[in-house]
Design a protein around this motif. Structure first.
Motif, PDB file in Angstrom:
ATOM      1  N   ASN A  51      -0.029   0.857  -4.254  1.00  0.00           N
ATOM      2  CA  ASN A  51       0.830   1.568  -5.200  1.00  0.00           C
ATOM      3  C   ASN A  51       0.422   1.276  -6.645  1.00  0.00           C
ATOM      4  N   ILE A  52      -0.176   0.098  -6.876  1.00  0.00           N
ATOM      5  CA  ILE A  52      -0.640  -0.212  -8.230  1.00  0.00           C
ATOM      6  C   ILE A  52      -2.063   0.301  -8.478  1.00  0.00           C
ATOM      7  N   SER A  53      -2.615   1.048  -7.518  1.00  0.00           N
ATOM      8  CA  SER A  53      -3.916   1.689  -7.738  1.00  0.00           C
ATOM      9  C   SER A  53      -3.749   3.024  -8.458  1.00  0.00           C
ATOM     10  N   LEU A  93       1.355   3.154 -12.623  1.00  0.00           N
ATOM     11  CA  LEU A  93       1.074   2.208 -13.707  1.00  0.00           C
ATOM     12  C   LEU A  93       1.508   2.750 -15.068  1.00  0.00           C
ATOM     13  N   SER A  94       1.449   4.055 -15.245  1.00  0.00           N
ATOM     14  CA  SER A  94       1.792   4.640 -16.551  1.00  0.00           C
ATOM     15  C   SER A  94       3.265   4.480 -16.891  1.00  0.00           C
ATOM     16  N   THR A 138       0.849  -1.184   0.000  1.00  0.00           N
ATOM     17  CA  THR A 138       0.000   0.000   0.000  1.00  0.00           C
ATOM     18  C   THR A 138       0.888   1.239   0.000  1.00  0.00           C
ATOM     19  N   VAL A 139       0.282   2.357  -0.291  1.00  0.00           N
ATOM     20  CA  VAL A 139       1.013   3.622  -0.190  1.00  0.00           C
ATOM     21  C   VAL A 139       0.977   4.056   1.275  1.00  0.00           C
ATOM     22  N   PRO A 140       1.938   4.840   1.720  1.00  0.00           N
ATOM     23  CA  PRO A 140       1.947   5.299   3.115  1.00  0.00           C
ATOM     24  C   PRO A 140       0.640   6.001   3.467  1.00  0.00           C
ATOM     25  N   SER A 162      -8.301   6.180 -10.522  1.00  0.00           N
ATOM     26  CA  SER A 162      -7.475   5.129  -9.925  1.00  0.00           C
ATOM     27  C   SER A 162      -8.015   3.766 -10.328  1.00  0.00           C
ATOM     28  N   VAL A 163      -7.254   2.723  -9.978  1.00  0.00           N
ATOM     29  CA  VAL A 163      -7.644   1.359 -10.346  1.00  0.00           C
ATOM     30  C   VAL A 163      -8.041   0.609  -9.079  1.00  0.00           C
TER      31      VAL A 163
END
Length: 236
Positions: free
Chosen positions: A96-98, A103-104, A77-79, A175-176
């Protein structure tokens, strides 16, 4: 003269008129009451019940299938701010992959955008995304390392290595989402989680991330299994 008039009247009656002359309103009420008291066939009672049960069981069945057939992955996850991570009984996580900014940078993003007819670096809402993740070697002790994102695609990859998995997400509002963003947290764990986050921030001087273990099935759907806050593991 009388007979002629009667014959003429009978000739002009329609079949419905003749039937109404024979059946009284009382007969109609008796027939309706008998029909309403007639028991329904068993299949007419069973069919709606079976449909309702199927709808209720569909979501848990999918989760059980993913848990049984899925491959274990570790996500980063992100902080997060310890004061904002819990909203009532719900824990909200952001991976972080959200974030499309991460991702770009991966191979396949530009192809994804062009297929979705998005403008610039944006995608149309509802776009399906598959993120290929690869396992990272861990020491076997403590918190495992998060899997590394390798590439993105609009179609599910058909060939993956044994240490890889394709996680399915849906782009929505910038976001994803992977279906792993919100969790119910029992009351006895809420304060413990907040305390662990605050302790880790006090020791390291930064907002701590959370590491999540999930299962991903062959179709890319995921279910959460547990998470680590500091070195403490919480099961969902």
């Amino acid at each position: 003269m009388t007979n002629s008039s009667s014959e003429s009247k009978n000739k002009t009656l329609s079949p419905e008129a003749e039937f109404s002359n024979k059946v009284t309103f009382r007969d109609y009420l008796i027939a309706s009451e008998q029909k309403s008291n007639k028991p329904l066939p068993f299949w007419r009672l069973l069919a709606p019940l079976a449909l309702q049960t199927g709808l209720i069981m569909a979501v848990p069945a999918q989760a059980v299938y993913t848990d049984v057939t899925g491959k274990t992955v570790i996500l980063q996850t992100v902080p997060i701010d310890p004061n904002n991570v819990l909203d009532g009984n719900t824990l909200a996580l952001d991976y972080n992959i959200s974030r499309t900014a991460n991702l770009s940078r991966l191979p396949g993003w530009q192809t994804l955008v062009s297929k979705g007819r998005g403008s610039g670096r944006r995608l149309p809402d509802g776009t399906n995304i598959y993120v290929t993740l690869q396992e990272q070697l861990s020491t076997g002790r403590g918190v495992p390392r998060a899997w590394r994102p390798l590439r993105v695609s609009s179609d599910r990859p058909t060939t993956l290595r044994a240490n890889q998995v394709a996680l399915k997400g849906v782009y929505q509002d910038g976001s994803v989402n992977y279906g792993l963003e919100t969790y119910y947290i029992p009351e006895n764990q809420r304060q413990q989680i907040t305390n662990d986050l605050r302790t880790q921030r006090a020791r390291r001087g930064q907002v701590p991330p959370i590491v999540v273990k999930a299962k991903v099935d062959p179709q890319g759907k995921a279910v959460p299994v547990s998470m680590w806050v500091r070195d403490r593991n919480y099961r969902f």
